[in-house]
Design a protein around this motif. Structure first.
Motif, PDB file in Angstrom:
ATOM      1  N   ALA A  13       0.834  -1.202   0.000  1.00 18.68           N
ATOM      2  CA  ALA A  13       0.000   0.000   0.000  1.00 18.68           C
ATOM      3  C   ALA A  13       0.868   1.251   0.000  1.00 18.68           C
ATOM      4  CB  ALA A  13      -0.933   0.010   1.214  1.00 18.68           C
ATOM      5  N   LEU A  14       0.428   2.252  -0.746  1.00 18.71           N
ATOM      6  CA  LEU A  14       1.006   3.584  -0.663  1.00 18.71           C
ATOM      7  C   LEU A  14      -0.039   4.478  -0.011  1.00 18.71           C
ATOM      8  CD1 LEU A  14       2.862   2.273  -2.863  1.00 18.71           C
ATOM      9  CD2 LEU A  14       3.102   4.565  -3.831  1.00 18.71           C
ATOM     10  N   LEU A  15       0.291   4.971   1.186  1.00 14.81           N
ATOM     11  CA  LEU A  15      -0.611   5.831   1.943  1.00 14.81           C
ATOM     12  C   LEU A  15      -0.189   7.271   1.655  1.00 14.81           C
ATOM     13  CD1 LEU A  15      -1.438   5.373   5.767  1.00 14.81           C
ATOM     14  CD2 LEU A  15      -1.955   7.366   4.366  1.00 14.81           C
ATOM     15  N   VAL A  16      -1.021   7.986   0.906  1.00 14.38           N
ATOM     16  CA  VAL A  16      -0.627   9.269   0.331  1.00 14.38           C
ATOM     17  C   VAL A  16      -1.297  10.442   1.056  1.00 14.38           C
ATOM     18  CG1 VAL A  16      -0.461  10.599  -1.815  1.00 14.38           C
ATOM     19  CG2 VAL A  16      -0.457   8.091  -1.900  1.00 14.38           C
ATOM     20  N   TYR A  17      -0.496  11.476   1.327  1.00 15.51           N
ATOM     21  CA  TYR A  17      -1.036  12.750   1.805  1.00 15.51           C
ATOM     22  C   TYR A  17      -0.436  13.859   0.950  1.00 15.51           C
ATOM     23  CZ  TYR A  17       3.448  13.600   4.140  1.00 15.51           C
ATOM     24  OH  TYR A  17       4.775  13.804   4.388  1.00 15.51           O
ATOM     25  N   ASP A  18      -1.001  15.033   1.048  1.00 12.89           N
ATOM     26  CA  ASP A  18      -0.563  16.207   0.293  1.00 12.89           C
ATOM     27  C   ASP A  18       0.264  17.089   1.233  1.00 12.89           C
ATOM     28  OD1 ASP A  18      -0.343  18.695  -0.969  1.00 12.89           O
ATOM     29  OD2 ASP A  18      -2.376  18.653  -1.758  1.00 12.89           O
ATOM     30  N   ILE A  19       1.520  17.365   0.887  1.00 16.71           N
ATOM     31  CA  ILE A  19       2.378  18.132   1.795  1.00 16.71           C
ATOM     32  C   ILE A  19       1.889  19.565   1.984  1.00 16.71           C
ATOM     33  CG2 ILE A  19       4.388  16.755   1.103  1.00 16.71           C
ATOM     34  CD1 ILE A  19       5.429  19.467  -0.194  1.00 16.71           C
TER      35      ILE A  19
END
Length: 228
Positions: A95-101
């Motif tokens: 899994a790639l757990l993505v957030y926006d910096i």
């Protein structure tokens, strides 16, 4: 370990040794679909739309002489799709757990997404925390140090990426695939050792392995459960 990434999926006569399922999760509008598009098609679209339910792309990778087809599932971040997408976690091996910096709230929601993985996915899942949109460093709301410290605390891999200029996108996906492959290789070796000692075939936890001859149009899948 030798690693290669194919420019596209192989033709009908090619043998695929493994199929790995990887999910992209995180809040809506953090760039999950663009990361997928950049990795699978080497493209970026300025006109983005919200993912509805679940979409997926494939990319073929070569590791140690093995041909691995990666199915990357892009899960919608909106709350109304959570019941639908949770079912897809169960067979994922990465899994790639993505957030926006540039959006602090998307990082604040990371623990909630991680909890979902712990509930619905197997404990052997390889997870990469991804801070996307690092090209917008002048708008940064989440420091690299803070995110890295959280990843270390939770035992996650961590990278900052940019789907726009392709920074670390390939590295993020390939790192996850290599770690999945290491886990599978170790389990296969342990299985061979135990079978060589006259023991019954062991059951492994949460690693779903598919061996497929593409020219035959069918596949054999074995899900093995047990302790890591």
């Amino acid at each position: 370990m030798s690693v290669g990434v194919a420019e596209g999926d192989q033709g009908g006569g090619s043998k695929v040794d493994y199929i790995f399922k990887v999910v992209l999760i995180g809040d809506t509008a953090v760039g999950k679909s663009q990361l997928l598009k950049r990795f699978s098609q080497k493209e970026f679209s300025m006109e983005s739309r919200a993912t509805i339910g679940v979409e997926f792309q494939t990319r073929t990778v070569f590791l140690d002489g093995k041909t691995i087809k990666t199915q990357i599932w892009d899960t919608a971040g909106q709350e109304r799709y959570r019941a639908v997408t949770s079912a897809y976690y169960r067979s994922a091996v990465g899994a790639l757990l993505v957030y926006d910096i540039t959006k602090e709230q998307s990082f604040e929601h990371v623990p909630r997404w991680l909890d979902e993985l712990k509930i619905h996915a197997d404990s052997n899942l390889v997870v990469m925390l991804v801070g996307n949109k690092c090209d917008l460093n002048n708008l940064r709301a989440v420091s690299t140090e803070e995110a890295k410290a959280y990843a270390e605390k939770e035992g996650l891999f961590f990278l900052e990426t940019s789907a726009l200029d392709a920074t670390n996108v390939e590295t993020a996906f390939v790192t996850v695939l290599i770690e999945i492959y290491k886990i599978m290789s170790k389990k296969a070796m342990n299985a061979k050792d135990e079978l060589g000692n006259g023991l019954s075939s062991p059951s492994f936890s949460g690693i779903s392995l598919t061996i497929k001859e593409e020219n035959e149009g069918d596949s054999t899948q074995g899900t093995r459960r047990g302790c890591c």
